[in-house]
Design a protein around this motif. Structure first.
Motif, PDB file in Angstrom:
ATOM      1  N   UNK A 104       0.826  -1.217   0.000  1.00  0.00           N
ATOM      2  CA  UNK A 104       0.000   0.000   0.000  1.00  0.00           C
ATOM      3  C   UNK A 104       0.852   1.254   0.000  1.00  0.00           C
ATOM      4  N   UNK A 105       0.386   2.248  -0.751  1.00  0.00           N
ATOM      5  CA  UNK A 105       0.982   3.583  -0.663  1.00  0.00           C
ATOM      6  C   UNK A 105      -0.141   4.594  -0.516  1.00  0.00           C
ATOM      7  N   UNK A 146      -5.038   6.398  -2.598  1.00  0.00           N
ATOM      8  CA  UNK A 146      -4.620   5.091  -2.107  1.00  0.00           C
ATOM      9  C   UNK A 146      -4.301   4.203  -3.311  1.00  0.00           C
ATOM     10  N   UNK A 147      -3.135   3.569  -3.309  1.00  0.00           N
ATOM     11  CA  UNK A 147      -2.751   2.645  -4.368  1.00  0.00           C
ATOM     12  C   UNK A 147      -2.300   1.336  -3.736  1.00  0.00           C
ATOM     13  N   UNK A 159      -4.794 -10.096  -9.268  1.00  0.00           N
ATOM     14  CA  UNK A 159      -5.784  -9.035  -9.090  1.00  0.00           C
ATOM     15  C   UNK A 159      -5.271  -7.748  -9.733  1.00  0.00           C
ATOM     16  N   UNK A 160      -6.186  -6.976 -10.285  1.00  0.00           N
ATOM     17  CA  UNK A 160      -5.807  -5.669 -10.796  1.00  0.00           C
ATOM     18  C   UNK A 160      -5.474  -4.745  -9.624  1.00  0.00           C
ATOM     19  N   UNK A 161      -4.461  -3.885  -9.788  1.00  0.00           N
ATOM     20  CA  UNK A 161      -4.126  -2.947  -8.698  1.00  0.00           C
ATOM     21  C   UNK A 161      -5.324  -2.069  -8.340  1.00  0.00           C
ATOM     22  N   UNK A 162      -5.404  -1.692  -7.076  1.00  0.00           N
ATOM     23  CA  UNK A 162      -6.478  -0.832  -6.595  1.00  0.00           C
ATOM     24  C   UNK A 162      -5.980   0.609  -6.571  1.00  0.00           C
ATOM     25  N   UNK A 190     -14.811   2.866   6.316  1.00  0.00           N
ATOM     26  CA  UNK A 190     -15.051   3.256   4.930  1.00  0.00           C
ATOM     27  C   UNK A 190     -14.410   2.219   4.008  1.00  0.00           C
ATOM     28  N   UNK A 191     -15.216   1.634   3.134  1.00  0.00           N
ATOM     29  CA  UNK A 191     -14.677   0.604   2.247  1.00  0.00           C
ATOM     30  C   UNK A 191     -13.967   1.234   1.058  1.00  0.00           C
ATOM     31  N   UNK A 192     -12.764   0.732   0.752  1.00  0.00           N
ATOM     32  CA  UNK A 192     -11.992   1.259  -0.365  1.00  0.00           C
ATOM     33  C   UNK A 192     -12.134   0.416  -1.630  1.00  0.00           C
ATOM     34  N   UNK A 193     -12.317  -0.896  -1.476  1.00  0.00           N
ATOM     35  CA  UNK A 193     -12.437  -1.761  -2.660  1.00  0.00           C
ATOM     36  C   UNK A 193     -13.901  -2.072  -2.959  1.00  0.00           C
ATOM     37  N   UNK A 194     -14.703  -1.021  -2.992  1.00  0.00           N
ATOM     38  CA  UNK A 194     -16.123  -1.188  -3.306  1.00  0.00           C
ATOM     39  C   UNK A 194     -16.251  -1.800  -4.694  1.00  0.00           C
ATOM     40  N   UNK A 195     -17.023  -2.906  -4.829  1.00  0.00           N
ATOM     41  CA  UNK A 195     -17.156  -3.540  -6.147  1.00  0.00           C
ATOM     42  C   UNK A 195     -17.794  -2.599  -7.156  1.00  0.00           C
ATOM     43  N   UNK A 196     -17.315  -2.689  -8.400  1.00  0.00           N
ATOM     44  CA  UNK A 196     -17.831  -1.836  -9.467  1.00  0.00           C
ATOM     45  C   UNK A 196     -19.292  -2.163  -9.746  1.00  0.00           C
TER      46      UNK A 196
END
Length: 314
Positions: A104-105, A146-147, A159-162, A190-196
């Motif tokens: 994470x960065x 956030x990356x 997995x594709x990068x977030x 707070x969710x960061x990887x909310x599904x598309x």
């Protein structure tokens, strides 16, 4: 370099507190144990050993834990919780509920100036504190980027990068806080990887021919909300003092949120005098609420010191 959240001691007097504001290159705001923020020259401060809230944490990720038999593909959250000793200080913790190891960065941007805040590895089912900010200074928070890269040695398709860009607003913290197990505190998750969002063309077409059900609306609260337990529960005689307080606080939070939704300019909470416990809980909540402009004793000629008027920001 001093940062928001650092615990410091004054050099020329016996006083300690948390840094809650960066005023300029030479001066910071320090909130002491009495809750007062004092402007202090950086040269007059020193760190208190063992209390570096913003120390480098890139290598401080929790050790790898036993991964569940069922591989968790998603579940990356940002937990925002207040400091135990200084409620105005908000700590950001990255919570990894996936079975992946995350690289994470975190980068911030304000007025075109970018700053790297955190870079590190977060183990599966682990959490790491990554940032600290002044909760009362929400309007001046920077933009967050956030990356994340995902890694597992198992037989999993990559997995594709977030990549998440976030600008926090008051509504992100207007809801009630919940218990966050990973940090053992109440806060906002707070969710960061909310599904598309996936649009089903067939269902979309069918929706044009179906009568839409009216969504339930949040009722507008009265201007004066009575929190006396006899007004809220008929069986209050059978409740313990702790249960009574929980019922009252739940009603207070519900009415506070409803008043914000309906953009009411103000609302009055009648809490009574009693031993002051309910009043103290209410004042603690609204004193750091990003939507509250100020609060005061309401109509002393009618309620004495048994009611509080909350005035919201326009």
């Amino acid at each position: 370099m001093f940062k928001i959240g650092d615990y410091v001691r004054f050099i020329d007097e016996k006083r300690e507190g948390y840094i809650t504001k960066i005023i300029d290159d030479l001066t910071v705001g320090v909130t002491d144990t009495d809750g007062f923020e004092i402007p202090v020259a950086k040269s007059n401060l020193t760190y208190v050993h063992g209390h570096h809230a913003n120390a480098d944490t890139a290598n401080n990720a929790m050790p790898a834990q036993q991964v569940d038999e069922k591989f968790a593909e998603d579940g990356i959250f940002l937990a925002v919780a207040e400091d135990n000793k200084a409620s105005v200080v908000a700590h950001f913790t990255l919570v990894n509920r996936t079975s992946y190891q995350l690289l994470l960065s975190l980068k911030t941007e304000k007025a075109g100036i970018y700053k790297g805040e955190f870079a590190g590895v977060i183990q599966p089912k682990a959490s790491v504190q990554i940032y600290t900010a002044n909760l009362g200074d929400l309007d001046n928070w920077p933009n967050f980027t956030f990356q994340t890269l995902y890694f597992t040695s198992g037989n999993k398709q990559p997995q594709k990068p977030l990549h998440v860009e976030k600008r926090f607003k008051s509504k992100d913290f207007s809801g009630a806080k919940g218990q966050i197990a990973e940090v053992n505190k109440y806060g906002w998750l707070i969710r960061l990887d909310e599904p598309a969002l996936v649009i089903d063309a067939k269902k979309l077409k069918e929706s044009f021919f179906n009568v839409k059900e009216e969504k339930p609306k949040v009722a507008k609260p009265p201007q004066e909300v009575d929190l006396h337990i006899e007004r809220l529960r008929n069986d209050y005689q059978f409740l313990t003092q702790t249960e009574i307080l929980n019922v009252q606080l739940e009603q207070f939070q519900k009415m506070l949120d409803a008043a914000i939704v309906h953009q009411m300019p103000s609302i009055v909470f009648i809490h009574g005098v009693g031993n002051g416990t309910l009043r103290d809980h209410i004042h603690k909540t609204i004193s750091k609420h990003p939507q509250v402009r100020t609060f005061m004793d309401a109509r002393k000629e009618k309620f004495g010191y048994g009611a509080t008027e909350v005035v919201f920001k326009v």
